[in-house]
Design a protein around this motif. Sequence first.
Motif, PDB file in Angstrom:
ATOM      1  N   VAL A  34       0.965  -1.420   0.034  1.00  0.00           N
ATOM      2  CA  VAL A  34       0.039  -0.023   0.041  1.00  0.00           C
ATOM      3  C   VAL A  34       0.799   1.304   0.014  1.00  0.00           C
ATOM      4  O   VAL A  34       0.461   2.369  -0.745  1.00  0.00           O
ATOM      5  N   PHE A  35       1.871   1.135   0.755  1.00  0.00           N
ATOM      6  CA  PHE A  35       2.930   2.474   0.978  1.00  0.00           C
ATOM      7  C   PHE A  35       3.304   2.793  -0.533  1.00  0.00           C
ATOM      8  O   PHE A  35       3.361   3.893  -0.863  1.00  0.00           O
ATOM      9  N   LEU A  36       3.966   1.829  -1.156  1.00  0.00           N
ATOM     10  CA  LEU A  36       4.606   1.947  -2.558  1.00  0.00           C
ATOM     11  C   LEU A  36       3.610   2.481  -3.549  1.00  0.00           C
ATOM     12  O   LEU A  36       4.078   3.412  -4.210  1.00  0.00           O
ATOM     13  N   ALA A  37       2.523   1.530  -3.612  1.00  0.00           N
ATOM     14  CA  ALA A  37       1.400   2.135  -4.542  1.00  0.00           C
ATOM     15  C   ALA A  37       0.800   3.455  -4.164  1.00  0.00           C
ATOM     16  O   ALA A  37       0.644   4.263  -5.395  1.00  0.00           O
ATOM     17  N   ALA A  38       0.694   3.768  -3.186  1.00  0.00           N
ATOM     18  CA  ALA A  38       0.027   4.921  -2.564  1.00  0.00           C
ATOM     19  C   ALA A  38       0.974   6.152  -3.179  1.00  0.00           C
ATOM     20  O   ALA A  38       0.954   7.203  -3.547  1.00  0.00           O
ATOM     21  N   LEU A  39       2.655   5.849  -2.824  1.00  0.00           N
ATOM     22  CA  LEU A  39       3.504   6.879  -3.260  1.00  0.00           C
ATOM     23  C   LEU A  39       3.567   6.996  -4.610  1.00  0.00           C
ATOM     24  O   LEU A  39       3.782   8.152  -5.162  1.00  0.00           O
ATOM     25  N   LEU A  40       3.565   5.846  -5.500  1.00  0.00           N
ATOM     26  CA  LEU A  40       3.527   6.036  -6.841  1.00  0.00           C
ATOM     27  C   LEU A  40       2.520   7.022  -7.341  1.00  0.00           C
ATOM     28  O   LEU A  40       2.382   7.832  -8.274  1.00  0.00           O
ATOM     29  N   LEU A  43       2.868  10.821  -6.763  1.00  0.00           N
ATOM     30  CA  LEU A  43       3.445  11.329  -7.746  1.00  0.00           C
ATOM     31  C   LEU A  43       2.941  11.863  -9.076  1.00  0.00           C
ATOM     32  O   LEU A  43       3.661  12.631  -9.661  1.00  0.00           O
ATOM     33  N   THR A  44       1.937  11.216  -9.227  1.00  0.00           N
ATOM     34  CA  THR A  44       1.076  11.503 -10.386  1.00  0.00           C
ATOM     35  C   THR A  44      -0.044  12.690 -10.008  1.00  0.00           C
ATOM     36  O   THR A  44      -0.961  12.919 -10.984  1.00  0.00           O
ATOM     37  N   ARG A  45      -0.178  13.289  -8.986  1.00  0.00           N
ATOM     38  CA  ARG A  45      -0.963  14.044  -8.226  1.00  0.00           C
ATOM     39  C   ARG A  45      -0.591  15.434  -8.788  1.00  0.00           C
ATOM     40  O   ARG A  45       0.299  16.147  -8.613  1.00  0.00           O
ATOM     41  N   PRO A  46      -1.692  15.983  -9.652  1.00  0.00           N
ATOM     42  CA  PRO A  46      -1.364  17.408  -9.868  1.00  0.00           C
ATOM     43  C   PRO A  46      -1.438  18.208  -8.645  1.00  0.00           C
ATOM     44  O   PRO A  46      -2.053  18.034  -7.577  1.00  0.00           O
ATOM     45  N   SER A  47      -0.871  19.416  -8.742  1.00  0.00           N
ATOM     46  CA  SER A  47      -1.049  20.378  -7.702  1.00  0.00           C
ATOM     47  C   SER A  47      -2.345  20.748  -7.035  1.00  0.00           C
ATOM     48  O   SER A  47      -3.247  21.164  -7.842  1.00  0.00           O
ATOM     49  N   ALA A  48      -2.525  20.693  -5.862  1.00  0.00           N
ATOM     50  CA  ALA A  48      -3.923  20.673  -5.146  1.00  0.00           C
ATOM     51  C   ALA A  48      -5.073  20.087  -5.903  1.00  0.00           C
ATOM     52  O   ALA A  48      -6.002  20.401  -6.069  1.00  0.00           O
ATOM     53  N   ALA A  51      -4.962  12.554  -7.354  1.00  0.00           N
ATOM     54  CA  ALA A  51      -3.969  11.816  -8.364  1.00  0.00           C
ATOM     55  C   ALA A  51      -4.525  11.307  -9.662  1.00  0.00           C
ATOM     56  O   ALA A  51      -5.727  10.783  -9.451  1.00  0.00           O
ATOM     57  N   ALA A  52      -3.836  11.442 -10.661  1.00  0.00           N
ATOM     58  CA  ALA A  52      -4.203  10.903 -12.011  1.00  0.00           C
ATOM     59  C   ALA A  52      -4.200   9.523 -11.895  1.00  0.00           C
ATOM     60  O   ALA A  52      -5.088   8.809 -12.731  1.00  0.00           O
ATOM     61  N   PHE A  53      -3.414   8.712 -11.207  1.00  0.00           N
ATOM     62  CA  PHE A  53      -3.234   7.341 -11.314  1.00  0.00           C
ATOM     63  C   PHE A  53      -3.127   6.811  -9.854  1.00  0.00           C
ATOM     64  O   PHE A  53      -2.338   7.370  -9.107  1.00  0.00           O
ATOM     65  N   TRP A  54      -3.987   6.064  -9.311  1.00  0.00           N
ATOM     66  CA  TRP A  54      -4.070   5.643  -7.827  1.00  0.00           C
ATOM     67  C   TRP A  54      -4.336   4.326  -7.726  1.00  0.00           C
ATOM     68  O   TRP A  54      -5.232   3.427  -7.547  1.00  0.00           O
ATOM     69  N   PRO A  55      -2.914   3.272  -7.639  1.00  0.00           N
ATOM     70  CA  PRO A  55      -3.256   1.819  -7.878  1.00  0.00           C
ATOM     71  C   PRO A  55      -3.371   1.076  -6.387  1.00  0.00           C
ATOM     72  O   PRO A  55      -3.576   0.181  -6.393  1.00  0.00           O
ATOM     73  N   ALA A  56      -3.168   2.005  -5.394  1.00  0.00           N
ATOM     74  CA  ALA A  56      -3.265   1.527  -3.987  1.00  0.00           C
ATOM     75  C   ALA A  56      -4.343   0.917  -3.657  1.00  0.00           C
ATOM     76  O   ALA A  56      -4.252  -0.546  -3.124  1.00  0.00           O
ATOM     77  N   ASN A  57      -5.614   1.444  -4.050  1.00  0.00           N
ATOM     78  CA  ASN A  57      -6.797   0.731  -3.645  1.00  0.00           C
ATOM     79  C   ASN A  57      -6.867  -0.712  -4.268  1.00  0.00           C
ATOM     80  O   ASN A  57      -7.465  -1.452  -3.740  1.00  0.00           O
ATOM     81  N   THR A  90       5.019  12.727   1.850  1.00  0.00           N
ATOM     82  CA  THR A  90       5.002  13.737   0.918  1.00  0.00           C
ATOM     83  C   THR A  90       4.325  15.217   1.173  1.00  0.00           C
ATOM     84  O   THR A  90       3.833  15.869   0.341  1.00  0.00           O
ATOM     85  N   GLY A  91       4.021  15.396   2.517  1.00  0.00           N
ATOM     86  CA  GLY A  91       3.664  16.848   2.980  1.00  0.00           C
ATOM     87  C   GLY A  91       2.234  16.960   2.934  1.00  0.00           C
ATOM     88  O   GLY A  91       1.772  17.882   2.955  1.00  0.00           O
ATOM     89  N   GLY A  92       1.568  15.838   3.297  1.00  0.00           N
ATOM     90  CA  GLY A  92       0.106  15.647   3.344  1.00  0.00           C
ATOM     91  C   GLY A  92      -0.483  16.282   4.602  1.00  0.00           C
ATOM     92  O   GLY A  92       0.145  16.135   5.734  1.00  0.00           O
ATOM     93  N   LYS A  93      -1.647  17.005   4.772  1.00  0.00           N
ATOM     94  CA  LYS A  93      -2.005  17.614   6.114  1.00  0.00           C
ATOM     95  C   LYS A  93      -2.800  16.564   6.557  1.00  0.00           C
ATOM     96  O   LYS A  93      -3.780  15.682   6.044  1.00  0.00           O
ATOM     97  N   PRO A  94      -2.994  16.815   7.965  1.00  0.00           N
ATOM     98  CA  PRO A  94      -3.524  15.712   8.790  1.00  0.00           C
ATOM     99  C   PRO A  94      -5.276  15.284   8.039  1.00  0.00           C
ATOM    100  O   PRO A  94      -5.635  14.161   8.043  1.00  0.00           O
ATOM    101  N   LEU A  95      -5.956  16.175   8.080  1.00  0.00           N
ATOM    102  CA  LEU A  95      -7.431  16.176   7.924  1.00  0.00           C
ATOM    103  C   LEU A  95      -7.608  15.810   6.514  1.00  0.00           C
ATOM    104  O   LEU A  95      -8.398  14.617   6.352  1.00  0.00           O
ATOM    105  N   PRO A  96      -7.079  16.390   5.395  1.00  0.00           N
ATOM    106  CA  PRO A  96      -7.563  15.749   4.141  1.00  0.00           C
ATOM    107  C   PRO A  96      -6.921  14.349   3.539  1.00  0.00           C
ATOM    108  O   PRO A  96      -7.338  13.492   3.366  1.00  0.00           O
ATOM    109  N   THR A  97      -5.826  14.003   4.758  1.00  0.00           N
ATOM    110  CA  THR A  97      -5.090  12.527   4.494  1.00  0.00           C
ATOM    111  C   THR A  97      -6.094  11.694   5.150  1.00  0.00           C
ATOM    112  O   THR A  97      -6.319  10.567   4.651  1.00  0.00           O
ATOM    113  N   LEU A  98      -6.612  11.965   6.310  1.00  0.00           N
ATOM    114  CA  LEU A  98      -7.718  11.037   6.875  1.00  0.00           C
ATOM    115  C   LEU A  98      -8.821  10.996   6.166  1.00  0.00           C
ATOM    116  O   LEU A  98      -9.374   9.722   5.925  1.00  0.00           O
ATOM    117  N   ALA A  99      -9.518  11.723   5.608  1.00  0.00           N
ATOM    118  CA  ALA A  99     -10.708  11.955   4.745  1.00  0.00           C
ATOM    119  C   ALA A  99     -10.309  11.069   3.610  1.00  0.00           C
ATOM    120  O   ALA A  99     -11.362  10.262   2.973  1.00  0.00           O
TER     121      ALA A  99
END
Length: 483
Positions: A34-40, A43-48, A51-57, A90-99
């Motif tokens: 999950v960590f590696l797939a989420a990290l990948l 990296l495809t997430r545009p600013s704000a 993600a364009a590609f999210w294989p983790a789920n 990668t600098g995520g904020k707590p509330l958005p990350t949890l949501a």
Amino acid sequence: MPTTPPSSSAAATSGSSLGAAVLRKDVALVFSAVFLAALLGILTRPSAYLAAFWPANAVLLGLMVREARLARAHGWISAIAGYLAADFLTGGKPLPTLALTAANLCGVVAGVWLYARVVPGSRRLQRPLAILHLYCVTVVVALAAGLPGGLASAHFFGSSFSSGFVLWVSAEWVNALLVLPVVISAPTLPWRRWAAVARAELRQLEWERAAPLLALLAAQAAGMWVGGPGGVAFPVAALLWCALTYTVFTTALISFVSCTVQFAGAAAGFFDVPLEPVHAHSLVSIRLGIALLSLGPLAVAVSNASRAEALARLDRAVSHDHLTGVLARGAFLSHAGRLLNRLAGEGQGVAVLMLDVDHFKLVNDRHGHASGDAVLAGFAALATSALRPEDLVGRLGGEEFAAVLPRTSLDDAMHVADRLRARVAEEGFEVARGGTLHVTVSIGLVRVDDAAGMSIETLLARADEALYRAKAQGRNAVVRAVV
């Protein structure tokens, strides 16, 4: 006061240690995947934006579908830790990350729940209906993640709920359609063996098997050269060719790579489709159109594999003796004849054995036919285990068996035959009425230096003559025919 015997205590300790080792392995597997797939994906997430590609789920769902034990508390906790670690790193904020993590888990939970109620063959893409099940499950997964995902998008990224919902559902469905088949159809191999298997496959890759891949590359290049929205459909024929040539897993992997290349081509402007978030309709359309291309080849590959499996079962039922599992008489003679022809072309020698269970009629008369069947099945299993994989074993009828040992010297053949005779004499076969029954076997052996001009019928006749001499000498013996 009763005490636990030392042996029981040691066994309990050993079992506990083994369970703890498996638990640690499961935790490490889920967290790292999950960590590696989420990290990948990050990296495809545009600013704000998302993600364009999210294989983790899809990776997490695939692991839990493959191994039900991972869908327990330790697996879910490890997955949550993997999501959070990747986002916070990668600098995520707590509330958005949890949501966002909660939205991701909603889809995976829905998928695990659904697959737990689907027939086992569909869980690993082993039946034709598996593609329909995959389609339906991924739709539900996308919707289950899209509802909280749309709310999170509206709250944290400033989009409307409807826009966030549509983009989230389409992205989740695309990711599930492309990644999930790869994960659940992958062969079960230790990680250290994957490289060796890949090298072996590449060494055996012939022109006929490489042609579908070359056709796919050409089709994708042609689609991008021609351009326009229709260019995304150019690889369809080549993908179907791949599905008819390769395994389900290989087809799923090829489809994933092909669709990823198509996404990249769309992003580079080859298909004249605007992909900016403000053009949500075009973005959703191209995502779904490309991803749905993978379903056709997958359906063909699964149907082809199911057909091949059914034909293999039918061939085995026809060519193998139903009681003992060894080759039936006709199949044995056919296989042995082809083997002799091949050995004759190589100038190689061959040994042929005739084997007969001694006093087998008495076994049936005294202990019943069910016990006789048990003896024959046990004897066949013992004979098969005593020989090499390249040796042929067949049941000619009743208690009479035969074996062909290619590229075997006379001394080796005699040693194999006598070792088998001794093992049969020592073995106790479990019979229908309980207990064990001991029998012996007589063996006639013929060995020739060159199989040229020899038929299997001729060699069997000579080995049969030697078998009768073994019977005449008192049974439980190996006798060599004089050539």
